[in-house]
Structure formats: C-alpha cells, structure tokens
Design a protein around this motif. Structure first.
Motif, PDB file in Angstrom:
ATOM      1  N   GLU A  99     -18.581 -27.312  40.020  1.00  0.00           N
ATOM      2  CA  GLU A  99     -19.843 -27.901  40.454  1.00  0.00           C
ATOM      3  C   GLU A  99     -20.228 -27.429  41.859  1.00  0.00           C
ATOM      4  N   VAL A 100     -19.248 -27.308  42.742  1.00  0.00           N
ATOM      5  CA  VAL A 100     -19.539 -26.783  44.074  1.00  0.00           C
ATOM      6  C   VAL A 100     -20.034 -25.343  43.979  1.00  0.00           C
ATOM      7  N   LEU A 101     -19.389 -24.545  43.153  1.00  0.00           N
ATOM      8  CA  LEU A 101     -19.788 -23.146  42.990  1.00  0.00           C
ATOM      9  C   LEU A 101     -21.191 -23.027  42.402  1.00  0.00           C
ATOM     10  N   GLU A 102     -21.547 -23.958  41.510  1.00  0.00           N
ATOM     11  CA  GLU A 102     -22.914 -23.950  40.977  1.00  0.00           C
ATOM     12  C   GLU A 102     -23.941 -24.118  42.105  1.00  0.00           C
ATOM     13  N   PRO A 264     -19.333 -16.717  45.083  1.00  0.00           N
ATOM     14  CA  PRO A 264     -19.473 -17.843  44.153  1.00  0.00           C
ATOM     15  C   PRO A 264     -19.923 -17.411  42.764  1.00  0.00           C
ATOM     16  N   ALA A 265     -20.846 -16.463  42.688  1.00  0.00           N
ATOM     17  CA  ALA A 265     -21.331 -16.011  41.379  1.00  0.00           C
ATOM     18  C   ALA A 265     -20.224 -15.343  40.592  1.00  0.00           C
ATOM     19  N   GLU A 266     -19.404 -14.532  41.258  1.00  0.00           N
ATOM     20  CA  GLU A 266     -18.288 -13.872  40.578  1.00  0.00           C
ATOM     21  C   GLU A 266     -17.226 -14.864  40.148  1.00  0.00           C
ATOM     22  N   LEU A 267     -16.980 -15.849  40.978  1.00  0.00           N
ATOM     23  CA  LEU A 267     -15.946 -16.825  40.677  1.00  0.00           C
ATOM     24  C   LEU A 267     -16.344 -17.721  39.504  1.00  0.00           C
TER      25      LEU A 267
END
Length: 880
Positions: A99-102, A264-267
């Motif tokens: 959720e944080v990465l989103e 973040p997008a890659e993760l």
C-alpha cells in the motif's frame, strides 16, 4: 476531492525561511517571499487524489512567514503498532509495504517523492489501510530550499542523503543546491520502517546524531545490512524468524547503492507481492467534468430502499467532499490559528524575547540563541467539527440529496426552510457567509454540474440567484459552454518553444493583481504564462493582447472580446466605444451631454475596462461577483456595466470639469459592486437587443431561450444572422455611426416590443413597465410636405403618435418648438423610437431629445421604408 467519511481534518504549521529586506531580484523588484513560493507550489497538491494519500485541502499564510496546512488526517498510524512492543505479522508487513508503494508510485508519476517517510506519517484509516501524510512537504518547499529545517527524519534517510550533509541555501557561500532526492530515497525509508514494525521496535533512535550518520555510512561495507541492523539492536533472532518473503523485501529496500536499489514501480511488480497484488485492483482516476470519458457512478442500493433513511442521526456531512466540509467549517467560525494556539503549537512571545543575540569583543554573548520555533513541529492538530455539525443540526437529510426534477423551490424542506428562503433576499456578501445557505447551494450546484451539459439550462437558472464561491470555477466553465476533452487539447499545444510575445507576457504578468498571494507566486506566474502562451499559439492571427482556464479563456474572449486582439484592432475598439457612448446617451442623456461638453470621451477611460472586462478596475473579490452576472448576459452586457459604473459616480462627474474627471478616473473611487450588478441588470433589460449591434462582433449564436436574467427572450446582440435578415439592422460606416447620438434598433425589435402580429418567429411576450403600459412608444415624425403618400394618416404603427418633423424644425434646421415639453412629457418611462422615411430627420430629432435630457431615445433602422414591407401598418377606420 475524496469524501470525508471516517477521516478528520488536520492542521499543521511551519515557517518558511525569511528573506533579507534589502535585497532585490534581477528585475529590480523585491524578492518573492518563500512563503508565497510555497503557497504557489502547494496548489498542485490539492489536485492529487489517491486512496493511499491523505488529501491536501488548503494552505494559509500568517505572520512572519508562517504557513498552516490543512489536510486529511487519521488518528492511527504505524507508530501505534510500534507502541505495542511486538512484531507485526508478516502478512501485515507485506500489505503495508504494498500500500505504501502504491502511494509512492502514484506520487512518482506526478514528479514527486515523499522524502519524509516515517511511522508517524504512515497513517491507517478505519479499515487499516495505509494513508501517506506529509507527502507534499518536500515538493512545496522546493526540496527544502525554502525552509530552515531538513526535510525528512535522519533515522529514515538513505545513505546518499546523509552523505550530502546539511544544506542551507540562504548562505551566500553555497553556490549550488544539492541534487533533489529521487524515488529510490523513499524505498530506503520504507525499508527502515518495515524493519521496525517487523521486529517491533524503533531503530537508529538512541544513537547520537553524529554516530548515527557514521553507522549508516559504514553500512556500505556490509554484505548483509539487515543482519547488521538486527545485531546492533539486539533483535537478530526475531529477524531470523521472519519469512523469506519479508527478509527478501527488506534486503531489496535497504540496498546501500542507489543504482542497485529498485524504484517503487519496479518493486510493485516484484514476485514477493504475487499473492497480494490480486487484492488491490488497479487505481482508476475519477473522471473529471470536462473530459472525453463518459461520467458514471457505481451505485449499490439495498434491497429495501427504506433502509437508506432508517437512521435519523446518519452523518450525511461525512459523505460530502473534504474540501466542502472544510469550506463550511470556516464559514461556521473555524479559525486555524486559534486551534493551533489552543494546542500550544503557536505560542506568542513578548517583543523583548525576540531581540537578536549580541556578541561583545571579549566573546561574551547576550540575547537568545536560535529560535527553535522556526524548526519543524511535526504535530498535527485535529480540527473539531462539533461547531459545524451543531450549526447544521436542523438541516434535514433531504437537503443532501435534492431532487433536480422537482418543480418546487430548490431550497430544502426542513425546519429552517423559511429562514433559508429569507436569506435569498439578503445581500450577496451575507449569503456567501451563511453556513446553511452555502451548504444547500454547494450541494445543488454540485449535482447540476455533474449532470452538465444535460442540466445546462438549470445551471443558468440557479446562477441567476447566485453562484457558491467554492464551485465558481466549474460554474463559469458551464456558463461559457465549455465541453469536451479540454485537457488533451491543452496538452497538445506547444507552450515551451520561444515566440516573439514571450517578452511582453513576462512583463505583463507581474502587473496582474500581485496583491493576490497565488497570482504573485512563481508557480502562479508559470501557470498564467502557459495559459496565455497557449492562447497566443493557438490563435496565430491575433497578437498578445491550465486546461480549464485555457478552455474558459477560449470561450470567453470570442464571446465578449471578439477581434479585440487583432494586429490592427482600432476599428473594432472604436466601434465598441461608439456604441458605449450611445448607451450612455440612451440611459443617462444628462450625463452624456456633460461628458461630451467637457470632452471627456470613453477613449480616455473605458478602453482598459472593456479590454480586460473590468479586471483592470476592480480587485479580484469584486470581479468574482461581477463576472457571476456578466457570464449570464450576452456580449452587450459589458456596456451596461460601464454605464452602471458611471452612474455611481454621476454626481461627482456632473460637478467636475475635464481635469477633475481625469484625476477621478486615475484613482477610481470605491464602487459598490452589488449595486453595480443590480443596476446593470436593470439597464440590460431596458436596452432593446439590437441597440448594441456591432458589425465587428462575433457571428450570431443563440445564447439561450432567455437573456440570463429571466426577462425578455433574446438572441445574441450579434444581430446580422437571423431568420428575418431583411428586418435586422444594417451595418453603418464608422463615421456615420459616430455622427449619431442615439442608437438604432431593428424592425424586428420594434415588432417584438410593440407586440405586433408579425411572423411567428418574431412574436414574443413583452416586458411591461410597472404602470402596466408597454415599455415602448413609437414616434412617427413624417410630415405631409415630405411624402404625401406616406403620411401618418395613410398608414402607421398601431399605438404610435405623430409629431411631424416640420412642426419641430424649420426648413433650415432651426428649432421651432421642443416636443419633449408637451407631446412627450408623459412618456419618460418608455423607450422612445423615432420613425421617419428620412433617416437624417430621425437622427436629428433623436439628438434633440437627448440634448434636452430625454432618456431612452433610439431610432428605427431603415425607417418606415423597411417597416412598410412588413404589412403591419394600420390605416384608421373612417369615422361616421
């Protein structure tokens, strides 16, 4: 904006860096305060909406560079999980991470990074979902350049940021700013806070700041940072018990070298989230009002509809957008600084305590050290909605869901409906500050705008009452008939390539309402420049005179300022000013005579009025109210506004000469804008629609089935493209137009106003004066000596009177008698239309009536020769 629902409104504050008072910019002007810069950059944050981000709502600027931020707030955060003193489950860790990465990925798409991630700023809503707070601080402060404190928490900052050290851009020795942080900065911070909730304790907190930095930098020599951190904090066993998926994620995030650390997008696409991503459907941005995509809402109704209103105490307010709730909170008496003062976030100090620090020759110092209040206070104060809810307690639930098809009053049927009905009669400034009234207007306009353009006519109807300030921008766009995918059109315009008008735009923007904090900010200048440049680029035939603003501008200028910005616009401006002079003579002949006698012509004062549609004359808060009404009228309405302004200054103008009038308009006195609007509408309704005809106006386009004020139906004043073209006004040469004091009206207008049995397309109801008599009086000035076969007794307009021209003027044009003192004395409350077979006689007769201060005098264009072709002349029956 997101609905409030279970969220709360939170306020936080900080200081921008003060600037020296004796330093100017390269343009010789004082430097823009950092607080103004921050305020300008903040505006984009209000448009960023995502389920994982706390919605920004407002920013206010106080004394000494203080800024107060209002945003969505939730009481619970990851810090509360740490307080439990035990590790969070692996499944919960992965969900939090996802959720944080989103949220981070969505920010990155908008060119932003958080840079201040910590357990304090990762909030949890009532469902336990992540909401990132304070995510805009790094962006709005220009990567920390505009504040005296670092952005971010040392415990969570990555090695590359720690290695840069402290940076203070206000120091003259610093020649270059550090490179701004990128998306990978937040990934390291995420790794630290995931490590903390995984082991159930804070890390890197109890170490001295210098030792902490040394420790973080030495991590670059370690192969396994996770193990080193665990050993340092005595939680190695806990880390070993973590699932491989969590350990893998932590190692990915806590990669020392940024080049090897994922974004973040890659993760998000990593296999570690394969079992989790299926629970999170892709986020779809809400479809905005002006776009190509169809607007629709997913509505899920219960099987029993009565369940919707079962709870009488249901919190309907929580379903409203968060910016609406905050707006109403302010109207109900909310005070941000008072709330922060009550929580001791803002503390006043006696002046003696703010004296600077003095250092004597022997090194002894007196005074205080650095004021710690200028550093960041991370506290968020919850804004209580108790006062607002108490204010709205008598508002019925039906108010929040008005029926648009109901023919009854749009005001809610509740215990306070009588009070709200009474509010409508109060001055506009009072209505705009009434909480209950604004609630009803905001809800009604919100629903109507969501149904635009289907409900376009109802938007016009309600706008005649007033427009709620919160929705003024969208309402104006609807009144200007803006439609379609405006964002794509705006994005497709090249706004970056240098063009010759760039220099002029750069010079003009700093002159435009710079008392307004947003317009004076650098971001305000940038947005304004791009809108103006987009207009210039998309209209290459015009000289220089964000998407919604551009679309509104593209609709506004052709409607009210058609061809005003041609390279050679002198003929357009001169025609406009001549028609305005005729409008002054039509409505206030005494004032017109005086101004003409002293030579104070509109060319000396009115060009800035019409060229900027009065934005050069009034401050913004008055322009808002003026344009709320201006947009309801056609292109002739600005003439009425101009006359209304002159009439407010009437006594002073009549008492002064040329020089005094010049001084008066060089610093225009205070104008009562509500009175100006009210009188403009009255003038507009007394003006025949063809009296303001201009051949250089925009080609005819039906504006509405009414004139926007609920009065006589009209078409646009651009009158040469109508069904009965032979009954419309004919264009005149500019020299001929200037020679005539009174305006001309068309035969079509005369048929309408006299209620003659003309063609069906021209037959319309008439607005009568308070006496019940028609507004118009036709004065036939044909003489027996002129055309015996066209004399009054052989055919005339029903209801007209005959005053032969030869009975008023002699053969040489000398005045024989004044008709205003006898034959026309009882007709001052009507529009007087002069009819003749000789246009020169008609204009001379009309000019004389104006000279003796007879109001509302006009001339029939084409005269009786045009009227004869209609077959509407009456021959009186012979008396027996």
């Amino acid at each position: 904006m997101q609905p409030l629902r279970d969220a709360e409104l939170g306020a936080s504050t900080f200081f921008a860096s003060p600037l020296p008072h004796d330093v100017c910019g390269s343009n010789g002007l004082p430097l823009t305060p950092n607080s103004i810069k921050i305020l300008g950059r903040f505006q984009i944050l209000k448009t960023i909406t995502h389920p994982r981000l706390c919605q920004y709502v407002d920013i206010t600027r106080g004394k000494h560079e203080r800024l107060v931020i209002v945003a969505e707030h939730h009481e619970k955060s990851l810090k509360d999980l740490l307080k439990q003193g035990k590790p969070v489950s692996a499944d919960k860790v992965l969900h939090v991470a996802y959720e944080v990465l989103e949220g981070l990925e969505f920010m990155n798409k908008h060119g932003m990074v958080h840079r201040a991630l910590s357990t304090n700023n990762v909030l949890l809503d009532h469902e336990g979902k992540v909401k990132l707070a304070k995510f805009g601080l790094y962006h709005m402060t220009d990567h920390g350049a505009d504040v005296d404190f670092p952005i971010g928490y040392p415990s969570y900052l990555p090695p590359e940021v720690i290695a840069q050290g402290c940076f203070c851009p206000s120091e003259p020795s610093i020649s270059e700013a550090h490179l701004p942080s990128g998306p990978k900065t937040d990934v390291w911070s995420l790794g630290v806070l995931l490590f903390e909730i995984s082991v159930g304790r804070r890390i890197l907190q109890n170490i001295d700041i210098s030792e902490r930095m040394k420790f973080i930098l030495t991590l670059g020599c370690m192969d396994d940072i996770i193990t080193v951190l665990a050993e340092e904090h005595g939680c190695i066993e806990t880390v070993k018990e973590l699932p491989e998926s969590v350990q893998f994620l932590l190692r990915k995030c806590l990669t020392f070298l940024p080049s090897k650390r994922p974004t973040p997008a890659e993760l998000l696409t990593d296999s570690v989230f394969e079992g989790i991503s299926c629970h999170y459907p892709p986020y779809q941005s809400p479809v905005r009002l002006f776009s190509a995509a169809p607007r629709s809402a997913f509505l899920q109704l219960p099987e029993d509809i009565s369940e919707l209103c079962k709870d009488d105490k249901e919190d309907y307010l929580s379903e409203r957008a968060i910016d609406e709730v905050y707006h109403l909170w302010c109207l109900a008496g909310g005070d941000l600084e008072k709330e922060l003062t009550n929580q001791e976030i803002i503390q006043s100090k006696p002046p003696v305590c703010t004296l600077p620090k003095f250092i004597l020759e022997d090194g002894e110092s007196f005074g205080q050290g650095r004021d710690r209040s200028f550093l960041l206070d991370d506290t968020t104060v919850k804004l209580s909605l108790f006062q607002l809810k108490n204010r709205l307690k008598d508002v019925a639930g039906e108010t929040y869901y008005p029926l648009l098809e109901d023919e009854q009053s749009s005001l809610p049927q509740s215990t306070s409906s009588n009070e709200l009905s009474a509010v409508v009669t109060l001055p506009l400034i009072i209505r705009e500050r009434d909480t209950e009234y604004q609630l009803t207007r905001i809800i009604l306009f919100d629903r109507l705008l969501k149904a635009y353009p289907f409900k376009k006519n109802q938007v016009w109807k309600e706008a005649r009452v007033d427009i709620p300030p919160l929705l003024r921008g969208l309402a104006w766009a609807a009144l200007l008939a803006v439609e379609g995918d405006i964002q794509s059109k705006y994005d497709g315009i090249d706004k970056d390539t240098p063009i010759p008008t760039d220099r002029q735009i750069e010079v003009d923007i700093p002159r435009c309402h710079q008392y307004d904090e947003l317009l004076s900010s650098p971001q305000g200048h940038v947005k304004f420049r791009r809108v103006l440049k987009a207009w210039v680029v998309s209209h290459p035939d015009l000289v220089y005179w964000q998407a919604l603003a551009y679309a509104c501008m593209s609709a506004f200028i052709p409607k009210y300022l058609y061809n005003f910005f041609l390279k050679d616009n002198s003929h357009v401006i001169q025609e406009y000013l001549t028609v305005f002079s005729q409008m002054i003579a039509f409505h206030d002949p005494e004032l017109s005579n005086h101004l003409n006698e002293i030579g104070f012509i509109p060319d000396l004062y009115a060009i800035p009025w019409f060229l900027t549609m009065f934005t050069h004359v009034f401050p913004l808060h008055k322009i808002f109210h003026l344009w709320d009404t201006l947009l309801l009228g056609n292109s002739s309405f600005p003439f009425c506004i101009g006359v209304a302004i002159l009439q407010q200054l009437r006594d002073r103008l009549l008492a002064n000469g040329f020089n005094e009038c010049i001084l008066l308009f060089s610093d225009l006195p205070e104008i009562d804008i509500e009175r100006c609007v009210r009188e403009s509408i009255n003038l507009f309704c007394w003006t025949p629609k063809s009296a303001t005809y201009r051949q250089h106006a925009q080609p005819n386009k039906p504006v509405s089935e009414n004139n926007g004020f609920g009065k006589t139906p009209y078409y646009a004043s651009e009158y040469h493209d109508i069904t009965k073209a032979d009954l419309s006004r004919e264009p005149l040469k500019l020299s001929e137009l200037k020679a005539e004091v009174s305006p001309r009206i068309s035969v079509e207008d005369l048929i309408d106003l006299c209620e003659l049995s003309g063609p069906a397309c021209l037959k319309t109801p008439i607005k009568r004066a308070r006496t019940g008599k028609p507004k118009i009086l036709a004065v036939d000035i044909r003489s027996l000596e002129e055309y015996p076969f066209l004399i009054f007794s052989r055919g005339h307009i029903p209801g007209s009177i005959n005053i032969p021209f030869s009975s008023v003027f002699g053969p040489d044009g000398e005045l024989l008698q004044c008709p205003a003192g006898s034959a026309l004395a009882g007709y001052r409350l009507r529009v007087i239309v002069i009819l003749s077979s000789v246009m020169r006689n008609a204009t001379t007769f009309a000019a004389h009536l104006v000279k003796v201060s007879f109001p509302r005098v006009c001339v029939l264009d084409g005269g009786m020769n045009k009227m004869k072709s209609t077959g509407l002349l009456t021959v009186p029956s012979p008396q027996i």
